[in-house]
Motif scaffolding. Structure first.
Motif, PDB file in Angstrom:
ATOM      1  N   ASP A 190       2.359  56.055  20.049  1.00 37.29           N
ATOM      2  CA  ASP A 190       1.158  56.406  20.349  1.00 37.29           C
ATOM      3  C   ASP A 190       1.476  56.534  22.057  1.00 37.29           C
ATOM      4  OD1 ASP A 190      -0.302  56.813  18.112  1.00 37.29           O
ATOM      5  OD2 ASP A 190      -1.227  54.691  18.109  1.00 37.29           O
ATOM      6  N   ASP A 191       2.047  55.840  22.638  1.00 35.66           N
ATOM      7  CA  ASP A 191       2.250  55.764  24.127  1.00 35.66           C
ATOM      8  C   ASP A 191       3.285  56.855  24.267  1.00 35.66           C
ATOM      9  OD1 ASP A 191       0.814  53.513  24.560  1.00 35.66           O
ATOM     10  OD2 ASP A 191       2.246  52.048  24.628  1.00 35.66           O
ATOM     11  N   LYS A 192       3.894  57.709  23.336  1.00 36.26           N
ATOM     12  CA  LYS A 192       5.045  58.570  23.651  1.00 36.26           C
ATOM     13  C   LYS A 192       6.171  58.083  24.385  1.00 36.26           C
ATOM     14  CE  LYS A 192       1.554  62.307  23.784  1.00 36.26           C
ATOM     15  NZ  LYS A 192       0.654  61.242  23.575  1.00 36.26           N
ATOM     16  N   ARG A 244      -2.474  63.557  21.793  1.00 33.82           N
ATOM     17  CA  ARG A 244      -2.822  62.000  22.094  1.00 33.82           C
ATOM     18  C   ARG A 244      -3.061  61.640  20.667  1.00 33.82           C
ATOM     19  NH1 ARG A 244      -7.707  61.747  25.969  1.00 33.82           N
ATOM     20  NH2 ARG A 244      -7.897  63.932  25.150  1.00 33.82           N
ATOM     21  N   THR A 245      -2.411  60.532  20.490  1.00 34.94           N
ATOM     22  CA  THR A 245      -2.463  59.764  19.093  1.00 34.94           C
ATOM     23  C   THR A 245      -3.033  58.521  19.095  1.00 34.94           C
ATOM     24  OG1 THR A 245      -0.128  59.054  19.190  1.00 34.94           O
ATOM     25  CG2 THR A 245      -0.581  61.389  18.138  1.00 34.94           C
ATOM     26  N   SER A 246      -3.438  58.292  17.822  1.00 35.79           N
ATOM     27  CA  SER A 246      -3.888  56.906  17.702  1.00 35.79           C
ATOM     28  C   SER A 246      -3.668  56.613  16.063  1.00 35.79           C
ATOM     29  CB  SER A 246      -5.410  56.515  17.831  1.00 35.79           C
ATOM     30  OG  SER A 246      -5.703  55.283  17.379  1.00 35.79           O
ATOM     31  N   LYS A 299      -5.613  67.371  20.291  1.00 37.74           N
ATOM     32  CA  LYS A 299      -4.910  68.279  21.210  1.00 37.74           C
ATOM     33  C   LYS A 299      -5.917  69.511  21.344  1.00 37.74           C
ATOM     34  CE  LYS A 299      -0.560  70.636  21.468  1.00 37.74           C
ATOM     35  NZ  LYS A 299       1.099  70.737  21.011  1.00 37.74           N
TER      36      LYS A 299
END
Length: 185
Positions: free
Chosen positions: A48-50, A110-112, A140
């Protein structure tokens, strides 16, 4: 209107009586299982933080990262996979994501991730295999994308060190058209 009594219902219900399930942590209380779950949650946070470079250090050198197309296959080497990465392929994938121009990295979503429903498949002296469920929400270009998956992680322990030896991602919709995600699962 007449309501049947419990005895009347039991007389016509031919299903076996449900087995009593004792609530408790069972094998989830094993300290190695707790450490394995922490590692899986750490992996989700890094993704999630890439932080892909840190993410790839969570894997053993001989680890596999697999997303099969066939939801029931166990023979990944001989099956069609969306992803079948060893250390070399994971490194190449991370390089594309963090360096230079990559379609999957441009304006990355962005992901969760939410990972839950852990069940213990196997515990040995130096490994723990867990199954879990993942819901991944990506955002996105003002659009949301949601992916659900059943995960299998095999975690290898060497003293205080714990690494992922296998990550198997069985997407709920793997045998249908899957949109390009632009992120690691």
């Amino acid at each position: 209107m007449k309501t049947d009594t419990a005895e009347e219902v039991a007389a016509i219900d031919n299903r076996p009586a449900p087995q009593r399930y004792e609530l408790g942590l069972g094998r989830l209380a094993d300290p190695l299982v707790g450490r394995a779950i922490e590692l899986i949650w750490r992996e989700a946070q890094l993704l999630d933080d890439k932080d892909y470079e840190s993410w790839q250090t969570l894997y053993t050198e001989d680890a596999k990262y697999v997303i099969p197309v066939d939801p029931d296959t166990e023979n990944f080497e001989s099956s069609l996979n969306m992803v079948y990465d060893d250390a070399r392929m994971r490194h190449m994938r991370v390089t594309r994501l963090v360096q230079g121009y990559s379609m999957s990295a441009v304006a990355a979503a962005r992901t969760s991730r939410t990972i839950s429903r852990f069940t213990v498949e196997e515990i040995t002296a130096d490994t723990v295999t867990l199954r879990s469920a993942q819901v991944l929400v990506g955002f996105k270009r003002d659009k949301f994308q949601m992916l659900g998956a059943d995960l299998t992680h095999r975690i290898r322990f060497n003293g205080d060190d714990a690494r992922i030896e296998l990550k198997l991602i069985r997407l709920v919709n793997s045998d249908s058209a899957v949109n390009a995600s632009g992120f690691l699962l």
